[in-house]
Scaffold this motif. Structure first.
Motif, PDB file in Angstrom:
ATOM      1  N   VAL A 163       0.851  -1.185   0.000  1.00 19.18           N
ATOM      2  CA  VAL A 163       0.000   0.000   0.000  1.00 19.18           C
ATOM      3  C   VAL A 163       0.888   1.236   0.000  1.00 19.18           C
ATOM      4  CG1 VAL A 163      -1.863  -1.151   1.244  1.00 19.18           C
ATOM      5  CG2 VAL A 163      -0.089   0.022   2.531  1.00 19.18           C
ATOM      6  N   ASP A 164       0.272   2.391  -0.240  1.00 21.37           N
ATOM      7  CA  ASP A 164       1.023   3.621  -0.011  1.00 21.37           C
ATOM      8  C   ASP A 164       0.751   4.059   1.426  1.00 21.37           C
ATOM      9  OD1 ASP A 164      -1.402   5.145   0.067  1.00 21.37           O
ATOM     10  OD2 ASP A 164      -1.381   5.240  -2.121  1.00 21.37           O
ATOM     11  N   ALA A 165       1.509   5.019   1.890  1.00 19.08           N
ATOM     12  CA  ALA A 165       1.440   5.394   3.295  1.00 19.08           C
ATOM     13  C   ALA A 165       0.057   5.869   3.701  1.00 19.08           C
ATOM     14  CB  ALA A 165       2.477   6.480   3.592  1.00 19.08           C
ATOM     15  N   ALA A 166      -0.646   6.552   2.790  1.00 20.24           N
ATOM     16  CA  ALA A 166      -1.947   7.119   3.138  1.00 20.24           C
ATOM     17  C   ALA A 166      -3.067   6.087   3.087  1.00 20.24           C
ATOM     18  CB  ALA A 166      -2.269   8.284   2.198  1.00 20.24           C
ATOM     19  N   GLU A 167      -2.912   5.051   2.243  1.00 21.35           N
ATOM     20  CA  GLU A 167      -3.999   4.094   2.037  1.00 21.35           C
ATOM     21  C   GLU A 167      -4.359   3.348   3.310  1.00 21.35           C
ATOM     22  OE1 GLU A 167      -5.092   0.248  -0.812  1.00 21.35           O
ATOM     23  OE2 GLU A 167      -3.219   1.375  -1.108  1.00 21.35           O
ATOM     24  N   LEU A 168      -3.355   2.872   4.038  1.00 15.04           N
ATOM     25  CA  LEU A 168      -3.639   2.116   5.257  1.00 15.04           C
ATOM     26  C   LEU A 168      -4.203   3.030   6.340  1.00 15.04           C
ATOM     27  CD1 LEU A 168      -3.388  -0.865   5.957  1.00 15.04           C
ATOM     28  CD2 LEU A 168      -1.274  -0.342   7.158  1.00 15.04           C
ATOM     29  N   GLN A 169      -3.720   4.267   6.387  1.00 22.65           N
ATOM     30  CA  GLN A 169      -4.224   5.207   7.384  1.00 22.65           C
ATOM     31  C   GLN A 169      -5.683   5.565   7.137  1.00 22.65           C
ATOM     32  OE1 GLN A 169      -2.845   6.436  10.244  1.00 22.65           O
ATOM     33  NE2 GLN A 169      -1.260   4.888   9.833  1.00 22.65           N
ATOM     34  N   ALA A 170      -6.132   5.467   5.887  1.00 22.19           N
ATOM     35  CA  ALA A 170      -7.509   5.808   5.560  1.00 22.19           C
ATOM     36  C   ALA A 170      -8.450   4.627   5.712  1.00 22.19           C
ATOM     37  CB  ALA A 170      -7.581   6.339   4.129  1.00 22.19           C
ATOM     38  N   ALA A 171      -7.925   3.450   6.038  1.00 19.90           N
ATOM     39  CA  ALA A 171      -8.755   2.252   6.160  1.00 19.90           C
ATOM     40  C   ALA A 171      -9.512   2.262   7.494  1.00 19.90           C
ATOM     41  CB  ALA A 171      -7.877   1.009   6.067  1.00 19.90           C
ATOM     42  N   PRO A 172     -10.666   1.561   7.570  1.00 21.38           N
ATOM     43  CA  PRO A 172     -11.375   1.431   8.852  1.00 21.38           C
ATOM     44  C   PRO A 172     -10.439   0.847   9.914  1.00 21.38           C
ATOM     45  CG  PRO A 172     -12.729   0.622   7.046  1.00 21.38           C
ATOM     46  CD  PRO A 172     -11.373   0.883   6.465  1.00 21.38           C
ATOM     47  N   ARG A 173     -10.736   1.140  11.189  1.00 23.72           N
ATOM     48  CA  ARG A 173      -9.842   0.738  12.264  1.00 23.72           C
ATOM     49  C   ARG A 173     -10.623   0.226  13.466  1.00 23.72           C
ATOM     50  NH1 ARG A 173     -11.184   5.827  12.179  1.00 23.72           N
ATOM     51  NH2 ARG A 173     -11.464   7.017  14.096  1.00 23.72           N
ATOM     52  N   ILE A 174      -9.985  -0.607  14.265  1.00 26.10           N
ATOM     53  CA  ILE A 174     -10.560  -1.078  15.525  1.00 26.10           C
ATOM     54  C   ILE A 174     -10.397   0.042  16.555  1.00 26.10           C
ATOM     55  CG2 ILE A 174     -10.396  -2.789  17.376  1.00 26.10           C
ATOM     56  CD1 ILE A 174      -9.369  -4.773  15.313  1.00 26.10           C
ATOM     57  N   ASN A 215       0.953  -1.898  10.959  1.00 23.51           N
ATOM     58  CA  ASN A 215       2.249  -1.393  10.519  1.00 23.51           C
ATOM     59  C   ASN A 215       2.367  -1.372   8.996  1.00 23.51           C
ATOM     60  OD1 ASN A 215       2.886  -1.345  13.221  1.00 23.51           O
ATOM     61  ND2 ASN A 215       4.024  -3.277  13.163  1.00 23.51           N
ATOM     62  N   ALA A 216       3.010  -0.414   8.486  1.00 23.20           N
ATOM     63  CA  ALA A 216       3.301  -0.328   7.059  1.00 23.20           C
ATOM     64  C   ALA A 216       4.804  -0.128   6.930  1.00 23.20           C
ATOM     65  CB  ALA A 216       2.533   0.811   6.399  1.00 23.20           C
ATOM     66  N   THR A 217       5.508  -1.228   6.724  1.00 21.09           N
ATOM     67  CA  THR A 217       6.973  -1.195   6.669  1.00 21.09           C
ATOM     68  C   THR A 217       7.426  -0.762   5.285  1.00 21.09           C
ATOM     69  OG1 THR A 217       7.046  -3.038   8.232  1.00 21.09           O
ATOM     70  CG2 THR A 217       9.063  -2.558   7.000  1.00 21.09           C
ATOM     71  N   PRO A 218       8.263   0.263   5.195  1.00 23.49           N
ATOM     72  CA  PRO A 218       8.723   0.700   3.878  1.00 23.49           C
ATOM     73  C   PRO A 218       9.629  -0.336   3.228  1.00 23.49           C
ATOM     74  CG  PRO A 218       9.883   1.897   5.610  1.00 23.49           C
ATOM     75  CD  PRO A 218       8.812   1.098   6.283  1.00 23.49           C
ATOM     76  N   PHE A 370       4.919 -14.782  -8.106  1.00 17.87           N
ATOM     77  CA  PHE A 370       3.546 -15.293  -8.038  1.00 17.87           C
ATOM     78  C   PHE A 370       2.527 -14.217  -7.681  1.00 17.87           C
ATOM     79  CE2 PHE A 370       5.183 -15.812  -3.718  1.00 17.87           C
ATOM     80  CZ  PHE A 370       4.146 -15.329  -2.934  1.00 17.87           C
ATOM     81  N   ARG A 371       2.975 -13.050  -7.237  1.00 19.86           N
ATOM     82  CA  ARG A 371       2.030 -11.966  -6.956  1.00 19.86           C
ATOM     83  C   ARG A 371       2.708 -10.645  -7.259  1.00 19.86           C
ATOM     84  NH1 ARG A 371      -1.266 -10.338  -1.405  1.00 19.86           N
ATOM     85  NH2 ARG A 371      -2.932  -9.229  -2.471  1.00 19.86           N
ATOM     86  N   THR A 372       2.000  -9.781  -7.982  1.00 18.39           N
ATOM     87  CA  THR A 372       2.605  -8.529  -8.421  1.00 18.39           C
ATOM     88  C   THR A 372       1.805  -7.320  -7.942  1.00 18.39           C
ATOM     89  OG1 THR A 372       1.385  -8.653 -10.514  1.00 18.39           O
ATOM     90  CG2 THR A 372       3.618  -9.562 -10.498  1.00 18.39           C
ATOM     91  N   PHE A 373       2.534  -6.241  -7.687  1.00 25.28           N
ATOM     92  CA  PHE A 373       1.965  -4.929  -7.419  1.00 25.28           C
ATOM     93  C   PHE A 373       2.642  -3.948  -8.377  1.00 25.28           C
ATOM     94  CE2 PHE A 373       1.435  -7.399  -3.589  1.00 25.28           C
ATOM     95  CZ  PHE A 373       0.152  -7.096  -3.171  1.00 25.28           C
TER      96      PHE A 373
END
Length: 398
Positions: A163-174, A215-218, A370-373
């Motif tokens: 993901v990009d840095a903003a995408e995960l931050q914009a996701a729903p959260r617990i 976490n979003a590890t670069p 086997f998996r691409t982004f």
């Protein structure tokens, strides 16, 4: 058990699927270029020089075999399945099927080789095979060999997410737990909210599942240091059972105030403990994934970025690594790349001037994407002679 006359190319087609045994029997597409190669080889045969040094005269397919491993028995380059297909093209009924119990016979004539299935047959799988106890029957189509051992790769089709840095931050959260629990696991209930003013709503018409990430590890390019994307850590799965709404509560002075009522979720699986703040992304539709290993048509020079699920820089057989090339670089599922071990830098002690030398890079193994982004891909290490390190170079196989 009747024996099918199936081309050996079925071995190296490697068109396995990880969506369950029943899907193995599906007919996956063959490209025009692959058909052309097979036709050429069918007419000419395979040069003996292309056979593996210890290629057996015959081999009986066993339960637990994979198509990749069997292909390596016969050819130096197991991803070159069209050659194998062409070796027995006249007998092909379905080039994607090979079954336990079939006997593959290698025949050498002059400087060429061909392959056949012992016993003949019409190329179709028997309808059933009897197993014990006698009252149980199983469709042989469900026993077709997979491309790779599914347990090795299946989890990685769901777990890693770039993901990009903003995408995960914009996701729903617990946002909360019952009884203020700090850690959650399977069977626990929790509460979640949408982001950016979009409430988390339950679609009553269908089951809504979410993957949970933290976490979003670069991931940085080993050569340039550029951030290629962020790898989100998969920690579990949750089911949405009640929508996020609003309600009225009594304030400190007795007045009614509007309050958010978070959505209700139930944890249905947990790879590790889950906590408040973890992010939720919708479970994607299940896909049938077929892999036809092949060399890239374009020249590829890539590097290993990281070893998935590990903080160490070394990787071994059957581990998954991230590489610094993605769809925008032309990478696709099935691409096979050679791993190069960087040559040592040493001093020439035989020369009085003691010049610095760099030994040539040597091939250390093979991996398959086997998996691409967009800018990153995940690949499985198929075979190596020594440990693989972050930063190792990847090139087209020969």
């Amino acid at each position: 058990m009747a024996k099918s006359r199936v081309a050996l190319a079925a071995l190296a087609v490697l068109a396995g699927t990880l969506a369950g045994p029943g899907a193995w029997a599906q007919n996956f597409p063959i490209s025009a270029a692959q058909k052309q190669t097979a036709n050429e080889v069918a007419q000419k045969g395979v040069p003996l020089s292309e056979l593996a040094p210890n290629a057996p005269d015959s081999y009986t397919v066993k339960s637990g075999d994979t198509l990749w491993d069997i292909s390596k028995l016969f050819l130096k380059s197991p991803w070159r399945w069209p050659e194998l297909w062409g070796m027995n093209l006249n007998d092909i009924k379905n080039p994607h099927r090979i079954y336990p119990g079939q006997v593959l016979v290698l025949e050498r004539l002059g400087d060429k080789a061909t392959l056949r299935v012992a016993g003949g047959g019409d190329g179709a799988a028997p309808d059933t095979v009897r197993v014990t106890p006698r009252t149980r029957y199983e469709a042989l189509a469900d026993l077709a060999l997979p491309a790779l051992k599914s347990r090795v790769i299946e989890a990685f089709l769901a777990e890693p997410l770039i993901v990009d840095a903003a995408e995960l931050q914009a996701a729903p959260r617990i946002v909360a737990t019952q009884e203020e629990r700090v850690l959650l696991t399977r069977g626990d209930r929790a509460y979640a909210r949408g982001s950016n003013g979009a409430p988390l709503l339950d679609d009553q018409a269908k089951l809504q599942l979410f993957r949970l990430f933290r976490n979003a590890t670069p991931l940085k390019d080993p050569g340039t240091g550029e951030i290629l994307g962020y790898e989100a850590q998969y920690i579990g799965k949750a089911q949405l059972t009640r929508s996020e709404t609003t309600g009225e509560v009594q304030g400190e002075k007795g007045q009614l105030e509007s309050a958010v009522v978070p959505a209700t979720i139930d944890i249905v699986s947990a790879k590790e403990e889950i906590r408040v703040g973890d992010r939720m992304l919708p479970e994607p539709a299940r896909e049938l994934s077929s892999y036809t290993p092949h060399a890239p048509s374009q020249t590829v020079e890539a590097r290993i970025v990281s070893v998935y699920g590990s903080a160490v820089i070394n990787a071994g057989q059957s581990q998954v690594v991230a590489i610094n090339r993605g769809t925008q670089d032309g990478m696709e599922a099935g691409h096979v790349l050679a791993i190069l071990k960087d040559g040592q830098r040493i001093v020439d002690k035989t020369d009085p001037t003691r010049p610095l030398m760099k030994l040539p890079s040597e091939r250390n193994g093979l991996l398959m994407v086997f998996r691409t982004f967009d800018r990153v891909s995940y690949a499985l290490i198929l075979e190596i002679t020594d440990s693989v390190r972050v930063g190792d170079r990847l090139v087209n196989p020969r």
